[in-house]
Structures are given as structure tokens and as C-alpha cells.
Design an enzyme around this catalytic site. Structure first.
Site, mmCIF file in Angstrom:
data_model
loop_
_atom_site.group_PDB
_atom_site.id
_atom_site.type_symbol
_atom_site.label_atom_id
_atom_site.label_comp_id
_atom_site.label_asym_id
_atom_site.label_seq_id
_atom_site.Cartn_x
_atom_site.Cartn_y
_atom_site.Cartn_z
ATOM 1 C CB ILE A 24 -109.628 9.726 16.626
ATOM 2 C CG1 ILE A 24 -110.707 9.059 17.489
ATOM 3 C CG2 ILE A 24 -108.279 9.646 17.313
ATOM 4 C CD1 ILE A 24 -110.470 7.580 17.714
ATOM 5 C CG ASP A 141 -96.585 5.770 7.079
ATOM 6 O OD1 ASP A 141 -95.533 6.450 7.054
ATOM 7 O OD2 ASP A 141 -97.711 6.285 7.142
#
Length: 648
Positions: A24, A141
Site C-alpha cells: 500500500i 506525527d
């Protein structure tokens, strides 16, 4: 999807269970694959750590610990973690597979979003972060690439805990910080330190990007962007995209303050401010903002992606990379220092040699001596007493110290040291261990007893007494606090007490917006069912009734039904300008007071025939600001004597 032609993992089965079907995405720390769980016959996302990091034992240990914490985080807006394991050189996480696209993809397609649309995406993102912050997790993040959008409109946040493990490992070993440079808070750049307020900063940057289509700081290199985060404030979105309401400027400014103490203390508090702002936006604000932009903005549209930051992988920046001044030393001074140093070393060596020789002569010619037993270190206090008595050596106990190598109440050291000679009858000092070095007690507030015990055990602690206490905020049977409290340092050899809640009363949600009430109850761990009713005299979308009634004691997993007014009702026209005027009421023009002082605004509105209700804008202190940021209704007509609300 990335090409998978050359990927050796595609087609393999990890741990005898997870068959990798396609790749992916590939990031700076791991690669994500679409896989199939052969045991449960379902698709999953498998995140496999890069081989180089998998050789770092410290990183793997933290990775596994954070994976366990993330797996315990259950929230509808968080990508679930199912499993963690290793197979040969591969270390992996098995996670929920979320078909759809990322928020980055949406920004690339649209360029930017309207104010209402942006806040509607931010609310589930902040709800997810808020749940993590309450569980003691820091994302580290936050960025559009980690926000997933499903085809049916769901919003899910990914990568909880992994960035924390990366940061802890890299900072400790190499003095580096890890994060996506466009979203790093100033304190992350300067020291590598990050807490929940660093996530709030990143969320504020992401809100800026949703509203403007670009990141606030741009540069030719990641280091240049990091420098700007430290030395420049995030601009107001309206300075980049005309038509952005001032209350959204206030949200971004509050979340991206350089001083962490001036930001919302966690994502939950930021969510409350965002929800309040969203609730008071005009229904057609997105169209209004788009029209204002097309009229006022000159030149080409803002770039949808900045040169540095958007779509980048997690970056690694040396903590000492910022420019520093230095003064070179003169060559003459170098030679002088080297000369003096060399002479000093020769003299010192001569003195040491004389001392050593003299000591050796004394040592061999002195009277009767005994040796401090070499095996005394690690003995219990009683074993050491017996051993020293056998050798004819008297002893006393010194101040106990913490030790990660020696058990509590066992000998850490002796003075003189084990193996050295001492005179018969000489008193030596032994130092006992107080146990392992104190470490912070983890925050298990809101968790069940079993969950709390597991978190404590994963952090090296044992569970002590379990007691109960009433709580106004924590559900029944969930943890209210620990003893010592979360964040206090304690040796893992001392047990941690747990205090459980006797229950919490269901709040009164009647009159609140249905979405906000639903989020509040879900954040409490309750199962919420929403049913529509119709009452034209009440604002649409607000809670008309609830079951159980307010004040009822509830626990995690209990069912609560909210009865919400249909959205197509008409009520007072000053709240919904699309409704026809109420018969018999004199309609007056509402003057705009945005930008005026509070006193001037009150004078204008009262002189025009209205009552005034003044409120404090989200994030503003009691003594901050004397200027009207926005008002409701913003203009148009309203009945004489009706209330106009202004925010300062």
C-alpha cells in the site's frame, strides 16, 4: 498503490497467519501491506518495520511496548491495532484495514476546504487524539497522511504510538528527532521533547493547511522549515486565504503558540474550542468564504502542496543542526596549551609512580590483614553480616542507593571495595540497594482494572492495594488515580496502588448540539443511540430529551439515547434566517460590529433596538482582547428586542 513487482514480501505468509497480497505505502520507518488474516478470513493492513530498524533491540522493545498501548486504545476514530509479532527478521503490526483515501489525497484534489468542512474533519481527528492523550499516548506525527477517510464519511487516525517509539529510540541513541518537518512544534526542533501539546501544535498546523491549501512554513530543505517553526509564528489563515472568519484565525493562533503553556493542554480541550466555533458558524460559511476569496484574492491560487513538508516521509533532524557561532583558537595558543599539558602529564605520572611504589611497600610490610570478600556484592543484608563476621570484619551500613542490577536490601558496594585488604577489626561500610531506579508511574486514568494492571506490568510495576472513591468525571469501575499519582517517579520494586471509581452521574445534555453531545458521551465510553423528534420551537439539531435522565449513575458500555430535533425545523428567525418572520414582530436591521471595541459594539446594537450578550472567544483569557471578533446573527434582520451575541 506502490508497485509491488520487486517487493520480496508480497506473496509470503508471516507468522503462519498473515498472507501479504500487495504493497500500500512505504514510509521512513516501515512499509504497509494489504494482507489477509487467514485465521479470521478478513483483510488487514500489515505494517512491517524496515530491516535496519529491526536490528535495533532498543527500538524493537519500544515498538512492541507502544504497540501494546496502542492496541488498548479503543475509539471509533482510531485505526485499531489487532496484533504484533515477529517472523524471522520481520517485526510487524497487524492493524485494521481502512479502504478509502487519506486527507492528503483530498487536499491534493480540492486544494483547500471551506471553514465548516475543515472543522468537521478536525473534530473526529481531535476526538481520536484526545482519547490517546487520556490514555497517556502521544502521537508525535499528526499530519494529513495519517488521517484516513472512508467512503461512507468516517474519519480515522492512524499510526498511534509508533512515532513515539521511533522518537524515543533515535533521540536516545543518536541525538536525532523524528517527525514530519512541516508539523514539528518548536520544542521538538530545539530539544526533541514532545508531549500532548506538541500534538496540539501539529493539529493547529493541519487546520491551517486545510483552510489555506498550504503549510505555514516552507523552505528549500527540511532544516530550513524546522528553523522557521522555531523563529517564526504561524500566520493567520485569513492572511493567506481571504474570507476565513476571525474565530478560525483564533483557533490556529491558540494551537500553534510557541509557548506550550499557552496552547490547549490536550486535544480534548482543543476539540471543545473547535466544536464551539463550528456550532456558531453561519450555515453557508463555506460558500461565503469561497466568494470572498474569488473577489479579494489576486494572482494565481495558493499552491496545494508546499515545496517541503506535504507528503514527506517522517524526517530525521540532528538536534545540534541549528547554526551556532564559534571562535577558532589561535595556532600559537594551541601549541602553548599542548606544551603545558605534556609537561603536566609527565610530572603527574612521576608522582603517581612514587605513590604506588610507597603504597606497595607499606602494603606488604604492614601487620595482619583480612580481605573484603569478593562475593559480598549481591548478598542480602543478613548474608553479608554472616560472611563479614566469619572473616572477622566489622561493618556499618551506609546510605542506601537505587540500583537496576541489585535487588532491594541486597549489597550494592562496600568501602573498602571487595577484594581489598583491611586490618583485622577495621569497620567497613556496606551500601544496600533501595531497588531499581525510580521511573514515572504511567497514567492509567479511565482504564478498567485489568487494563490498568497490564499497563503497570508492561512498565515494570506491580499492583498494590485496590481501593474505591467517588468521582464526578470517571465512570464506575474505571481508574480514578494511582498512588503515587501518574507522572511521579517511583522504584518498580514498590507497588502502585489503584483507586477505582464508584460511578459518574450522566450530564444534562438537553439543549446542546446533538453532535457535541454524542461525542461527549462516546468519550465517556458510553454506547449512544440518536433518534429524531420534531419541535419547531427549539433550534434544529439540538438535544430535546435523553434517556436515562440527567444524574443517573452510568458505567462504561451503558446505552444512552439522545432525542435530537430535526434539522429542517423553523424557529426564531434571528437564529435561522431562512425561516419566515414571526407574525406581529417588528423586524430591524442588525448592524455589524466585528472589529469594533466591546463598548462601541454594545452602544451600536442597543441603539439599534437589540439586547447584547457578550461572550469570550475560544482560547481568550478573561483580561485578553477588547475587540469584537464575530457576532451572531452577523447581519440581516431580526425582531426588535432580540439578543445579538458578540464574542471578544
Amino acid at each position: 498503490m506502490d508497485t509491488t513487482v520487486a517487493d520480496p514480501l508480497v506473496g509470503q505468509v508471516l507468522d503462519g497467519r498473515y498472507r501479504i497480497e500487495s504493497r500500500i505505502a512505504r514510509g521512513g520507518m516501515a512499509t504497509v501491506y494489504l494482507s489477509k488474516d487467514l485465521k479470521l478470513d478478513r483483510p488487514i493492513a500489515l505494517k512491517v518495520m524496515h530491516a535496519g530498524l529491526a536490528q535495533d533491540d532498543d527500538f524493537v522493545h519500544r515498538f512492541i511496548g507502544e504497540a501494546k498501548s496502542a492496541a488498548a486504545l479503543s475509539h471509533p476514530n482510531v485505526v485499531a491495532v489487532y496484533d504484533q509479532g515477529t517472523d524471522r527478521q520481520y517485526v510487524f503490526l497487524a492493524m485494521e484495514y481502512v479502504p478509502g483515501r487519506t486527507l492528503r489525497d483530498l487536499l491534493t484534489e480540492r486544494g483547500r476546504l471551506g471553514p465548516r468542512h475543515a472543522l468537521e474533519i478536525m473534530q473526529p481527528v481531535l476526538a481520536a487524539l484526545g482519547a490517546a492523550h487520556r490514555a497517556g499516548l502521544v502521537h508525535r506525527d499528526v499530519k494529513p497522511e495519517n488521517v484516513l477517510l472512508t467512503g461512507d464519511g468516517q474519519v480515522k487516525v492512524a499510526d498511534f504510538g509508533l512515532a513515539r517509539a521511533e522518537s524515543a529510540s533515535k533521540q536516545t541513541k543518536t541525538g536525532m528527532i523524528i517527525g514530519t518537518v512541516g508539523y514539528l512544534a518548536p520544542e521538538q526542533v530545539l530539544s526533541g521533547h514532545a508531549d500532548v501539546r506538541s500534538d496540539v501544535y501539529a493539529a493547529g498546523v493541519m487546520l491551517f493547511e486545510l483552510l489555506t491549501g498550504r503549510q505555514p512554513h516552507q523552505g528549500e530543505t527540511p532544516l530550513a522549515v524546522a528553523y522557521k517553526h522555531v523563529n517564526e509564528v504561524v500566520p493567520l489563515p485569513s492572511s493567506v486565504t481571504p474570507g476565513i472568519p476571525p474565530q478560525l484565525d483564533a483557533l490556529v493562533a491558540m494551537a500553534t503558540s510557541h509557548d506550550p503553556a499557552r496552547r490547549p493542554p490536550d486535544a480534548g480541550r482543543f476539540l471543545a474550542a473547535v466544536a464551539d466555533t463550528h456550532r456558531n458558524l453561519p450555515p453557508n460559511i463555506d460558500e461565503m468564504a469561497a466568494n470572498a476569496t474569488s473577489v479579494l484574492q489576486s494572482g494565481p491560487p495558493a499552491p496545494t502542496r508546499p515545496p517541503v513538508g506535504a507528503g514527506m516521509r517522517t524526517s530525521v533532524i540532528p538536534l545540534g543542526a541549528m547554526p551556532q557561532e564559534s571562535t577558532p583558537r589561535a595556532p600559537f595558543l594551541d601549541r602553548l596549551i599542548d606544551f603545558i599539558t605534556g609537561r603536566f602529564v609527565l610530572i603527574a605520572l612521576g608522582v603517581i609512580a612514587v605513590v604506588v611504589i610507597g603504597w606497595a611497600v607499606w602494603y606488604q610490610t604492614a601487620g595482619q590483614y583480612a580481605k573484603v570478600p569478593r562475593d559480598i556484592v549481591g548478598m542480602s543484608a543478613e548474608q553479608a553480616r554472616t560472611r563479614l563476621t566469619e572473616e572477622g570484619i566489622d561493618f556499618k551500613r551506609g546510605t542506601a542507593v537505587y540500583s537496576d542490577k541489585v535487588k532491594r536490601n541486597h549489597v550494592v558496594s562496600a568501602e573498602p571495595a571487595p577484594g581489598e585488604r583491611v586490618k583485622q577489626g577495621q569497620v567497613i561500610t556496606i551500601v544496600l540497594s533501595k531497588g531499581r531506579q525510580p521511573i514515572p508511574v504511567p497514567d492509567v486514568t479511565g482504564k478498567s482494572l485489568d487494563e490498568a494492571k497490564k499497563v503497570l506490568e508492561d512498565n515494570g510495576f506491580t499492583t498494590g492495594d485496590v481501593t474505591r472513591a467517588p468521582s464526578s468525571t470517571v465512570l464506575k469501575d474505571a481508574v480514578v488515580r494511582t498512588d503515587p499519582k501518574a507522572g511521579d517517579r517511583q522504584s518498580p520494586d514498590e507497588p502502585v496502588g489503584i483507586v477505582l471509581s464508584n460511578g459518574v452521574a450522566l450530564p444534562n445534555l438537553v439543549g446542546q448540539p446533538g453532535d457535541a453531545a454524542t461525542n461527549q458521551l462516546r468519550a465517556m465510553g458510553l454506547d449512544v443511540k440518536v433518534e429524531e423528534q420534531q419541535d419547531p420551537s427549539k433550534p434544529p439539531g439540538t438535544v430535546l430529551n435523553q434517556n436515562p435522565p440527567p444524574g443517573t449513575a452510568v458505567s462504561r458500555g451503558d446505552d444512552v439515547t439522545l432525542y435530537v430535533n430535526k434539522q429542517d425545523n423553523c424557529f426564531l428567525p434571528q437564529i435561522n434566517p431562512l425561516c419566515p418572520p414571526t407574525n406581529g414582530q417588528e423586524m430591524l436591521a442588525v448592524p455589524s460590529t466585528v472589529g469594533k471595541s466591546v463598548d462601541e459594539a454594545k452602544g451600536m446594537l442597543e441603539g439599534a433596538g437589540f439586547q447584547v450578550d457578550m461572550k469570550k472567544a475560544p482560547g481568550r483569557g478573561d483580561d485578553e482582547g477588547d475587540q469584537v471578533l464575530f457576532q451572531n446573527p452577523p447581519g440581516g434582520n431580526a425582531p426588535r428586542g432580540s439578543v445579538v451575541t458578540i464574542w471578544r
